[in-house]
Design an enzyme around this catalytic site. Structure first.
Site, mmCIF file in Angstrom:
data_model
loop_
_atom_site.group_PDB
_atom_site.id
_atom_site.type_symbol
_atom_site.label_atom_id
_atom_site.label_comp_id
_atom_site.label_asym_id
_atom_site.label_seq_id
_atom_site.Cartn_x
_atom_site.Cartn_y
_atom_site.Cartn_z
ATOM 1 N N ASP A 1 0.781 -1.165 0.036
ATOM 2 C CA ASP A 1 -0.079 -0.008 -0.122
ATOM 3 C C ASP A 1 0.893 1.266 0.142
ATOM 4 O OD1 ASP A 1 0.973 -0.082 2.510
ATOM 5 O OD2 ASP A 1 -1.126 0.110 3.580
ATOM 6 N N SER A 2 2.069 0.962 -0.033
ATOM 7 C CA SER A 2 3.234 2.249 -0.278
ATOM 8 C C SER A 2 3.067 2.896 -1.622
ATOM 9 C CB SER A 2 4.663 1.459 -0.128
ATOM 10 O OG SER A 2 4.751 0.505 -0.898
ATOM 11 N N GLU B 1 -0.911 -5.695 8.603
ATOM 12 C CA GLU B 1 -0.244 -5.148 9.770
ATOM 13 C C GLU B 1 -0.738 -5.413 11.217
ATOM 14 O OE1 GLU B 1 0.142 -0.758 9.226
ATOM 15 O OE2 GLU B 1 0.948 -1.146 7.014
ATOM 16 N N LYS C 1 -0.917 -9.465 2.846
ATOM 17 C CA LYS C 1 -0.190 -8.962 4.115
ATOM 18 C C LYS C 1 -1.122 -7.963 5.135
ATOM 19 C CE LYS C 1 3.165 -5.444 3.876
ATOM 20 N NZ LYS C 1 2.539 -4.602 4.692
ATOM 21 N N GLU D 1 9.662 -3.840 10.210
ATOM 22 C CA GLU D 1 9.990 -2.358 9.829
ATOM 23 C C GLU D 1 10.526 -1.606 10.807
ATOM 24 O OE1 GLU D 1 6.899 -0.957 7.217
ATOM 25 O OE2 GLU D 1 7.726 1.081 7.212
ATOM 26 N N ASP E 1 -1.002 -6.154 -0.158
ATOM 27 C CA ASP E 1 -1.171 -5.627 0.889
ATOM 28 C C ASP E 1 -2.677 -5.126 1.234
ATOM 29 O OD1 ASP E 1 0.305 -4.815 3.088
ATOM 30 O OD2 ASP E 1 1.219 -3.175 2.308
#
Ligand code: KIV
Length: 267
Positions: A47-48, A118, A116, A185, A86
């Site tokens: 999602d970056s 978080e 993925k 991270e 993501d």
């Protein structure tokens, strides 16, 4: 391509203890093809993409529709690597059924291989539910950009002993829940090393030091394509932004001078 040459979540898990491996992000078909040709085992549709691709200030506004669009393009470009999509902010946090439904869309509609999400120990019910429903999960702890408001900014995590202990417990809890690997991270290298030694699945570090099993970077950072802000953990392997500036200026000048198109470009 044979199914034997396709990376699976199980094959990524089996990389633990077998040397270091490199992963990168991709947001489009062409980049995905090039990363696959380079032999990377895992390509993340992060999602970056929020900032370099979509011009958002952070990852929070990215929608499922946007992520599906990019994930499908990446999956079309990849033959061998594991494609991990993501899950964007608020696409899995509301409820477990929301998480299953949206993760399922990445597999069914975008043809991603895994997702993925978080979060640490508190996220394990969601992780288990996804895995029980046949969707491999990559964990992500440390600096989790979707919690940027709660974290008070993009800060190194786990500097205090109690925070480090929590992150260690998060990594173990995610592993027990069944993730095939965990992204670490922005944390001190010593903590990256400790977590890597403690869990039986690969760690994939981004700003977590050299001892993680794998490393991942945002491809536009590595290429110097988007350089409004470059985190300390980025190593730049090219200056594509500068090269593009030069190419656009040269093209503009050629057209103005009348040297493009030349005879060789004409029918
Ligand atoms: O969105 C992303 O690209 C990521 C990586 C930084 C791990 O989550």
């Amino acid at each position: 391509m044979t199914t034997e040459s396709k990376w699976t979540a199980g094959k990524i898990r089996a990389l633990k203890g077998r040397g270091k491996f490199a992963c990168l992000t991709a947001y489009d078909y062409t980049t995905a093809r090039l990363l696959d040709e380079a032999g990377l085992p895992l390509v993340l549709v992060g999602d970056s993409l929020a900032t370099p691709m979509l011009g958002y200030a952070d990852t929070l506004p990215v929608t499922m529709a946007e992520m599906l669009h990019h994930a499908a393009a990446v999956a079309r470009g990849v033959k061998s690597a594991l494609v991990v999509a993501d899950m964007p902010f608020m696409s899995y946090q509301v409820s477990i059924s929301q998480a299953i439904e949206n993760a399922g869309r990445f597999i069914k509609e975008a043809k991603a291989d895994a997702v993925k999400i978080e979060g640490g120990a508190f996220r394990t019910p969601t992780v288990k539910a996804l895995i029980e429903n046949g969707i491999p999960v990559l964990g992500h702890i440390g600096l989790t950009p979707q919690s940027i408001h709660a974290m008070g900014g993009y800060k190194v995590q786990g500097k205090k002993p109690a925070e480090a202990q929590n992150l260690l417990q998060d990594a173990s809890a995610l592993t027990e829940a069944g993730v095939f690997a965990v992204v670490l991270e922005c944390m001190p290298p010593a903590l990256g090393r400790e977590i890597t030694r403690a869990i039986p699945v690969p760690t994939i570090g981004i700003g977590a030091g050299p001892d993680c099993d794998g490393q991942i970077l945002v491809t536009t950072d590595l290429l110097g394509l988007f350089s409004e802000f470059t985190p300390k953990f980025v190593k730049r392997y090219a200056s594509l932004g500068t090269e593009m500036n030069k190419a656009f200026a040269a093209y503009k000048a050629d057209v103005a001078k009348g040297t493009f198109p030349g005879p060789e470009h004409c029918y």
